[in-house]
Design an enzyme around this catalytic site. Structure first.
Site, PDB file in Angstrom:
ATOM      1  N   GLN A  74      72.402  13.530  37.369  1.00 34.03           N
ATOM      2  CA  GLN A  74      71.934  12.478  36.474  1.00 34.03           C
ATOM      3  C   GLN A  74      72.936  11.336  36.412  1.00 34.03           C
ATOM      4  O   GLN A  74      72.549  10.154  36.447  1.00 34.03           O
ATOM      5  CB  GLN A  74      71.708  13.049  35.074  1.00 34.03           C
ATOM      6  CG  GLN A  74      71.373  12.003  34.027  1.00 34.03           C
ATOM      7  CD  GLN A  74      71.112  12.623  32.679  1.00 34.03           C
ATOM      8  OE1 GLN A  74      70.014  13.047  32.395  1.00 34.03           O
ATOM      9  NE2 GLN A  74      72.130  12.683  31.827  1.00 34.03           N
TER      10      GLN A  74
ATOM     11  N   GLY B 290      77.822  12.847  30.398  1.00 35.55           N
ATOM     12  CA  GLY B 290      78.596  14.030  30.736  1.00 35.55           C
ATOM     13  C   GLY B 290      78.499  14.381  32.207  1.00 35.55           C
ATOM     14  O   GLY B 290      77.440  14.254  32.822  1.00 35.55           O
TER      15      GLY B 290
ATOM     16  N   MET C 128      69.197  13.704  23.698  1.00 38.70           N
ATOM     17  CA  MET C 128      67.917  14.200  23.199  1.00 38.70           C
ATOM     18  C   MET C 128      68.144  15.073  21.959  1.00 38.70           C
ATOM     19  O   MET C 128      67.273  15.856  21.571  1.00 38.70           O
ATOM     20  CB  MET C 128      67.166  14.972  24.276  1.00 38.70           C
ATOM     21  CG  MET C 128      66.729  14.112  25.446  1.00 38.70           C
ATOM     22  SD  MET C 128      65.227  14.677  26.276  1.00 38.70           S
ATOM     23  CE  MET C 128      65.709  16.316  26.804  1.00 38.70           C
ATOM     24  N   GLY C 129      69.314  14.937  21.335  1.00 40.60           N
ATOM     25  CA  GLY C 129      69.585  15.693  20.125  1.00 40.60           C
ATOM     26  C   GLY C 129      70.094  17.089  20.411  1.00 40.60           C
ATOM     27  O   GLY C 129      70.555  17.384  21.508  1.00 40.60           O
TER      28      GLY C 129
ATOM     29  N   GLY D  41      80.158  18.886  23.421  1.00 40.12           N
ATOM     30  CA  GLY D  41      80.132  18.030  24.605  1.00 40.12           C
ATOM     31  C   GLY D  41      79.688  16.620  24.257  1.00 40.12           C
ATOM     32  O   GLY D  41      80.303  15.629  24.682  1.00 40.12           O
ATOM     33  N   HIS D  42      78.615  16.524  23.455  1.00 39.17           N
ATOM     34  CA  HIS D  42      78.157  15.209  23.000  1.00 39.17           C
ATOM     35  C   HIS D  42      79.210  14.545  22.114  1.00 39.17           C
ATOM     36  O   HIS D  42      79.483  13.345  22.236  1.00 39.17           O
ATOM     37  CB  HIS D  42      76.859  15.347  22.199  1.00 39.17           C
ATOM     38  CG  HIS D  42      75.710  15.917  22.956  1.00 39.17           C
ATOM     39  ND1 HIS D  42      75.245  17.192  22.753  1.00 39.17           N
ATOM     40  CD2 HIS D  42      74.929  15.386  23.930  1.00 39.17           C
ATOM     41  CE1 HIS D  42      74.219  17.422  23.547  1.00 39.17           C
ATOM     42  NE2 HIS D  42      74.011  16.349  24.281  1.00 39.17           N
TER      43      HIS D  42
ATOM     44  N   LEU E 121      72.799  18.354  19.219  1.00 42.36           N
ATOM     45  CA  LEU E 121      74.132  17.959  19.670  1.00 42.36           C
ATOM     46  C   LEU E 121      75.150  19.089  19.548  1.00 42.36           C
ATOM     47  O   LEU E 121      75.063  19.939  18.666  1.00 42.36           O
ATOM     48  CB  LEU E 121      74.611  16.746  18.869  1.00 42.36           C
ATOM     49  CG  LEU E 121      73.690  15.521  18.896  1.00 42.36           C
ATOM     50  CD1 LEU E 121      74.313  14.379  18.103  1.00 42.36           C
ATOM     51  CD2 LEU E 121      73.392  15.080  20.320  1.00 42.36           C
TER      52      LEU E 121
END
EC number: 6.3.2.1
Length: 283
Positions: free
Chosen positions: A154, A148, A31-32, A37-38, A34
């Site tokens: 999730q 992640g 979802m941006g 981690g991303h 960032l």
């Protein structure tokens, strides 16, 4: 140079051409806003796949009535620059109207996996997550998708969705990326005050305490939960929303611990709600 794609139609056109040529596609849905981690997931994909696609889409379906969709941080220019630096090929940044051109005729209901932990506090949240991930998988058609482990619930739900809907994608779980002092990297960390930032390190320290108790032979969830709660209460000013022990990935609450477990924390500071977890034990 990373290419910015803003329509579903253009993304599908690129994917079809890639599939015809046997190109492998790695995909990181975000979802941006960032952070490292991303970017760790992007690097992993770049090292493995011919094409790496990062989606940046703030999904309205996963926001509840008391959650401010409009206030979620949006920084597409910065996000594009960050993923370019680590080698992503495409950023897919569609408009809400393109992803959801009309009212959805079919509601996705996740079921028991979404009835606990974060799902219990945010009804409908994981229904929205599964809806958008399902759509993104159908648009991008990745061979590998990266998620992640910080959002472990999730991850478990997405893995179940892939199994249930026969998606031809392999889900890769990426270990939590942490700051030097142990705090899990999160877009929400910017909302912490200086004092809260100093306190927040104790989330990861409390999980290490739980791990040590487990390694010393403790198998009663209540003992671990009580010790972790006591530790947090003496080190942070935020409100402890949850300390829980569940089987993983089944997400069944554990009293007498057997097999692989997931110890989850949620703490609400003044302007940021932080989560963290640790997965321990045999598969």
């Amino acid at each position: 140079m990373t290419k910015l794609i803003t329509t579903v139609k253009e993304m599908q056109h690129i994917v079809k051409a890639a599939k015809r040529s046997g190109t492998t596609i790695g995909f990181i849905p975000t979802m941006g806003a960032l952070h490292d981690g991303h970017l760790t997931m992007v690097r992993e994909s770049v090292s493995t796949n011919d094409i790496t696609v990062v989606s940046v889409f703030v999904n309205p379906l996963q926001f509840g009535p008391n959650e401010d969709f409009d206030a979620y941080p949006r920084q597409i220019d910065k996000d594009l620059e960050l993923v370019s630096e680590v080698g992503a090929d495409i950023v897919f940044h569609p408009a809400v109207e393109d992803m959801y051109p009309g009212e959805l005729g079919i509601d996705v209901k996740v079921g028991p996996l979404a009835d606990v932990l974060e799902g219990a506090k945010r009804p409908g949240h994981f229904d929205g997550v599964v809806t958008v991930v399902n759509k993104l998988f159908n648009i991008v058609m990745p061979d590998y998708a990266y998620f992640g482990k910080k959002d472990a619930q999730q991850l478990a739900i997405v893995e179940q969705m892939v199994k249930d809907f026969n998606h031809a994608v392999e889900i890769i779980g990426i270990d939590i990326v942490r700051e030097a002092d142990g705090l899990a990297k999160s877009s929400r960390n910017v909302y912490l005050t200086e004092q809260e930032r100093q306190e927040a390190v104790h989330l990861s320290k409390s999980l290490l305490l739980a791990q040590a108790l487990y390694q010393d032979g403790e198998r009663q969830s209540k003992v671990i939960i009580d010790r972790v709660t006591e530790y947090l209460e003496s080190h942070i000013s935020g409100r402890i929303e949850e300390v829980a022990v569940y089987s993983y990935p089944q997400l069944v609450e554990q009293h007498e611990i057997t097999g692989r477990i997931f110890i989850s924390l949620a703490v609400k500071f003044s302007k940021a709600r932080l989560i963290d977890n640790i997965i321990i034990g045999a598969e």
